[in-house]
Motif scaffolding. Structure first.
Motif, PDB file in Angstrom:
ATOM      1  N   LYS A 179      23.744  -1.262 -11.813  1.00 29.76           N
ATOM      2  CA  LYS A 179      23.898  -0.718 -10.457  1.00 29.76           C
ATOM      3  C   LYS A 179      23.210  -1.613  -9.434  1.00 29.76           C
ATOM      4  O   LYS A 179      23.733  -1.844  -8.337  1.00 29.76           O
ATOM      5  N   GLY A 180      22.038  -2.124  -9.785  1.00 29.98           N
ATOM      6  CA  GLY A 180      21.336  -3.017  -8.871  1.00 29.98           C
ATOM      7  C   GLY A 180      22.107  -4.302  -8.622  1.00 29.98           C
ATOM      8  O   GLY A 180      22.221  -4.771  -7.479  1.00 29.98           O
ATOM      9  N   LEU A 181      22.659  -4.884  -9.684  1.00 33.87           N
ATOM     10  CA  LEU A 181      23.436  -6.113  -9.538  1.00 33.87           C
ATOM     11  C   LEU A 181      24.747  -5.851  -8.798  1.00 33.87           C
ATOM     12  O   LEU A 181      25.201  -6.690  -8.007  1.00 33.87           O
ATOM     13  N   ASP A 182      25.358  -4.700  -9.043  1.00 29.85           N
ATOM     14  CA  ASP A 182      26.570  -4.335  -8.296  1.00 29.85           C
ATOM     15  C   ASP A 182      26.279  -4.256  -6.799  1.00 29.85           C
ATOM     16  O   ASP A 182      27.095  -4.672  -5.964  1.00 29.85           O
ATOM     17  N   SER A 183      25.125  -3.712  -6.463  1.00 30.05           N
ATOM     18  CA  SER A 183      24.743  -3.591  -5.057  1.00 30.05           C
ATOM     19  C   SER A 183      24.596  -4.970  -4.411  1.00 30.05           C
ATOM     20  O   SER A 183      25.032  -5.191  -3.275  1.00 30.05           O
ATOM     21  N   ILE A 184      23.998  -5.903  -5.151  1.00 33.15           N
ATOM     22  CA  ILE A 184      23.837  -7.260  -4.616  1.00 33.15           C
ATOM     23  C   ILE A 184      25.196  -7.939  -4.469  1.00 33.15           C
ATOM     24  O   ILE A 184      25.478  -8.578  -3.450  1.00 33.15           O
ATOM     25  N   LYS A 185      26.056  -7.779  -5.472  1.00 33.54           N
ATOM     26  CA  LYS A 185      27.375  -8.414  -5.411  1.00 33.54           C
ATOM     27  C   LYS A 185      28.215  -7.853  -4.271  1.00 33.54           C
ATOM     28  O   LYS A 185      29.032  -8.562  -3.674  1.00 33.54           O
ATOM     29  N   ALA A 186      28.026  -6.578  -3.951  1.00 37.16           N
ATOM     30  CA  ALA A 186      28.763  -5.986  -2.828  1.00 37.16           C
ATOM     31  C   ALA A 186      28.389  -6.672  -1.517  1.00 37.16           C
ATOM     32  O   ALA A 186      29.216  -6.827  -0.620  1.00 37.16           O
ATOM     33  N   ARG A 187      27.132  -7.111  -1.420  1.00 37.75           N
ATOM     34  CA  ARG A 187      26.675  -7.815  -0.217  1.00 37.75           C
ATOM     35  C   ARG A 187      26.926  -9.314  -0.285  1.00 37.75           C
ATOM     36  O   ARG A 187      27.079  -9.974   0.739  1.00 37.75           O
ATOM     37  N   ILE A 188      26.943  -9.861  -1.528  1.00 39.22           N
ATOM     38  CA  ILE A 188      27.120 -11.307  -1.714  1.00 39.22           C
ATOM     39  C   ILE A 188      28.260 -11.511  -2.719  1.00 39.22           C
ATOM     40  O   ILE A 188      28.026 -11.804  -3.898  1.00 39.22           O
ATOM     41  N   PRO A 189      29.503 -11.339  -2.294  1.00 41.64           N
ATOM     42  CA  PRO A 189      30.637 -11.375  -3.240  1.00 41.64           C
ATOM     43  C   PRO A 189      30.759 -12.684  -4.011  1.00 41.64           C
ATOM     44  O   PRO A 189      31.227 -12.689  -5.153  1.00 41.64           O
ATOM     45  N   GLU A 190      30.362 -13.803  -3.408  1.00 44.51           N
ATOM     46  CA  GLU A 190      30.527 -15.112  -4.051  1.00 44.51           C
ATOM     47  C   GLU A 190      29.270 -15.552  -4.801  1.00 44.51           C
ATOM     48  O   GLU A 190      29.092 -16.732  -5.082  1.00 44.51           O
ATOM     49  N   MET A 191      28.423 -14.622  -5.140  1.00 45.45           N
ATOM     50  CA  MET A 191      27.151 -14.954  -5.775  1.00 45.45           C
ATOM     51  C   MET A 191      27.335 -15.667  -7.114  1.00 45.45           C
ATOM     52  O   MET A 191      28.315 -15.468  -7.829  1.00 45.45           O
ATOM     53  N   VAL A 192      26.363 -16.527  -7.435  1.00 49.10           N
ATOM     54  CA  VAL A 192      26.244 -17.148  -8.753  1.00 49.10           C
ATOM     55  C   VAL A 192      24.915 -16.682  -9.325  1.00 49.10           C
ATOM     56  O   VAL A 192      23.880 -16.784  -8.661  1.00 49.10           O
ATOM     57  N   LEU A 193      24.938 -16.144 -10.535  1.00 47.76           N
ATOM     58  CA  LEU A 193      23.729 -15.593 -11.146  1.00 47.76           C
ATOM     59  C   LEU A 193      23.009 -16.674 -11.947  1.00 47.76           C
ATOM     60  O   LEU A 193      23.611 -17.337 -12.790  1.00 47.76           O
ATOM     61  N   ALA A 194      21.726 -16.863 -11.679  1.00 47.58           N
ATOM     62  CA  ALA A 194      20.906 -17.816 -12.436  1.00 47.58           C
ATOM     63  C   ALA A 194      19.861 -17.023 -13.206  1.00 47.58           C
ATOM     64  O   ALA A 194      19.057 -16.306 -12.610  1.00 47.58           O
ATOM     65  N   THR A 195      19.881 -17.135 -14.537  1.00 42.57           N
ATOM     66  CA  THR A 195      18.985 -16.337 -15.366  1.00 42.57           C
ATOM     67  C   THR A 195      18.060 -17.225 -16.194  1.00 42.57           C
ATOM     68  O   THR A 195      18.304 -18.421 -16.359  1.00 42.57           O
ATOM     69  N   THR A 196      17.026 -16.581 -16.743  1.00 44.46           N
ATOM     70  CA  THR A 196      16.122 -17.288 -17.649  1.00 44.46           C
ATOM     71  C   THR A 196      16.629 -17.264 -19.089  1.00 44.46           C
ATOM     72  O   THR A 196      15.926 -17.678 -20.007  1.00 44.46           O
ATOM     73  N   ALA A 197      17.850 -16.780 -19.286  1.00 42.35           N
ATOM     74  CA  ALA A 197      18.645 -17.008 -20.510  1.00 42.35           C
ATOM     75  C   ALA A 197      18.007 -16.530 -21.801  1.00 42.35           C
ATOM     76  O   ALA A 197      18.165 -17.161 -22.839  1.00 42.35           O
ATOM     77  N   GLN A 198      17.309 -15.400 -21.753  1.00 46.68           N
ATOM     78  CA  GLN A 198      16.799 -14.850 -23.004  1.00 46.68           C
ATOM     79  C   GLN A 198      17.921 -14.109 -23.726  1.00 46.68           C
ATOM     80  O   GLN A 198      18.798 -13.518 -23.102  1.00 46.68           O
ATOM     81  N   ALA A 199      17.872 -14.130 -25.044  1.00 46.83           N
ATOM     82  CA  ALA A 199      18.987 -13.622 -25.843  1.00 46.83           C
ATOM     83  C   ALA A 199      19.031 -12.103 -25.921  1.00 46.83           C
ATOM     84  O   ALA A 199      20.029 -11.537 -26.361  1.00 46.83           O
ATOM     85  N   LYS A 200      17.967 -11.441 -25.514  1.00 49.67           N
ATOM     86  CA  LYS A 200      17.965  -9.982 -25.546  1.00 49.67           C
ATOM     87  C   LYS A 200      17.197  -9.454 -24.350  1.00 49.67           C
ATOM     88  O   LYS A 200      16.563 -10.209 -23.606  1.00 49.67           O
ATOM     89  N   GLY A 201      17.274  -8.152 -24.161  1.00 51.00           N
ATOM     90  CA  GLY A 201      16.572  -7.540 -23.050  1.00 51.00           C
ATOM     91  C   GLY A 201      17.296  -7.705 -21.730  1.00 51.00           C
ATOM     92  O   GLY A 201      18.528  -7.730 -21.663  1.00 51.00           O
TER      93      GLY A 201
END
Length: 336
Positions: free
Chosen positions: A221-243
């Protein structure tokens, strides 16, 4: 009435007819497009007339293999292993596509060398034509292989709830599916033909969190809220395999958002995680989400605040679903 089929191609053709056309069919049609009647698959082979496989049959074949694998194992003692086998099937397409891409790069280099040494002779013109045909053929083969990989990966995601990610390297494609890009590929992409795939343009949203997290809905829900404001967003993660990172990457796959994965550089030893935080910050994210985890997340949150990046901190206490020792033990037994 029961249909009978004498070979796999006829069965795939029947499934393609029954399932009709949709957005996936359009992607296959584009990926399996023949740019020339002739094809050349290696520098030493002569060009010859070779058709691409029928795109609808290819689509149906991938659908059938993946769906059958899960259906046969469902509600049996082998069900926990279906995901592993399906991952291997998807990964086989990825590995082959990577090999074709490497050959395509070699062919493109050879074509570039020829172009820089112009010669008005007929032999030179023939060499240029053959080199161009080789590049074009390999590009078409790669597009088709990546299309089938992305389709299989989507079935894998729907069945397992997890996005397919290769163990090493990036996964990029021309289709609507989300790409998962290694940070090293992202940072190294300079002037290549496929730069946009390895270096996606768009506002960066940074994400990091601990490896113990239960409330998927809260993060989605939090990420959906951000995408609604930033439709062209690119997500950068710390790439952990779980959690948290795995949950965010699953969200990105479901929403068609490109992901840049900053894995740990083990060569850096104890400072690897902090260097990763610095590299993530260097992308100049426009917004960030940090979920409660370890001191690594605390360090990243501090640096984001110092840089003035709008920051959402999600604490363990915010979860509706709380982890229990029993649930955590069950997840370990199930390999989740």
């Amino acid at each position: 009435m029961t249909n009978s089929f004498s070979n796999f191609a006829d069965l795939a053709s029947h499934i393609a007819t029954e399932t009709g056309t949709d957005e996936r069919s359009s992607l296959y049609a584009d990926a399996f497009l023949e740019h020339d009647e002739r094809a050349k698959l290696s520098p030493v082979d002569e060009s010859e007339q070779l058709e691409m496989p029928d795109p609808d049959q290819a689509r149906a074949a991938v659908e059938m293999v993946m769906a059958t694998l899960f259906d046969v194992f469902r509600d049996t003692r082998l069900e926990p292993f279906a995901g592993d086998l399906a991952w291997g099937f998807v990964n086989s397409f990825h590995v082959v596509a990577k090999r074709i891409n490497d050959r395509e790069d070699d062919a493109a280099k050879e074509l570039g060398d020829l172009a820089r040494s112009f010669d008005p002779s007929e032999i030179y013109a023939s060499q240029i034509e053959e080199a161009q045909m080789l590049c074009q053929t390999l590009q078409g083969c790669r597009d088709a292989m990546e299309c089938m990989r992305d389709h299989a990966a989507e079935v894998y995601r729907v069945e397992t709830g997890r996005p397919y990610a290769p163990t090493r390297g990036s996964r990029v494609s021309k289709g609507v599916t989300a790409s998962m890009i290694e940070a090293r590929d992202f940072l190294a992409a300079r002037g290549r033909e496929r730069r946009e795939q390895f270096s996606p343009e768009g506002p960066i949203v940074a994400f990091s969190g601990g490896q113990q997290w239960e409330d998927h809905d809260l993060l989605w829900k939090g990420l959906d809220s951000i995408k609604a404001r930033i439709p062209e967003m690119v997500l950068a993660t710390t790439a952990q395999a779980k959690g948290c990172d795995a949950i965010a990457q699953a969200w990105a796959a479901a929403r068609g958002v490109k992901v840049i994965m900053f894995r740990l550089d083990r060569r850096l030893g104890a400072k690897a995680a902090f260097v990763r935080n610095d590299r993530l910050l260097a992308l100049k994210p426009v917004e960030a989400v940090v979920c409660e985890g370890s001191g690594i997340q605390m360090n990243l949150a501090q640096k984001l605040r110092q840089a003035g990046v709008p920051l959402h901190v999600v604490k363990l206490a915010h979860q509706t679903v709380r982890p229990t020792p029993q649930r955590m033990a069950a997840r370990v037994r199930q390999g989740r």
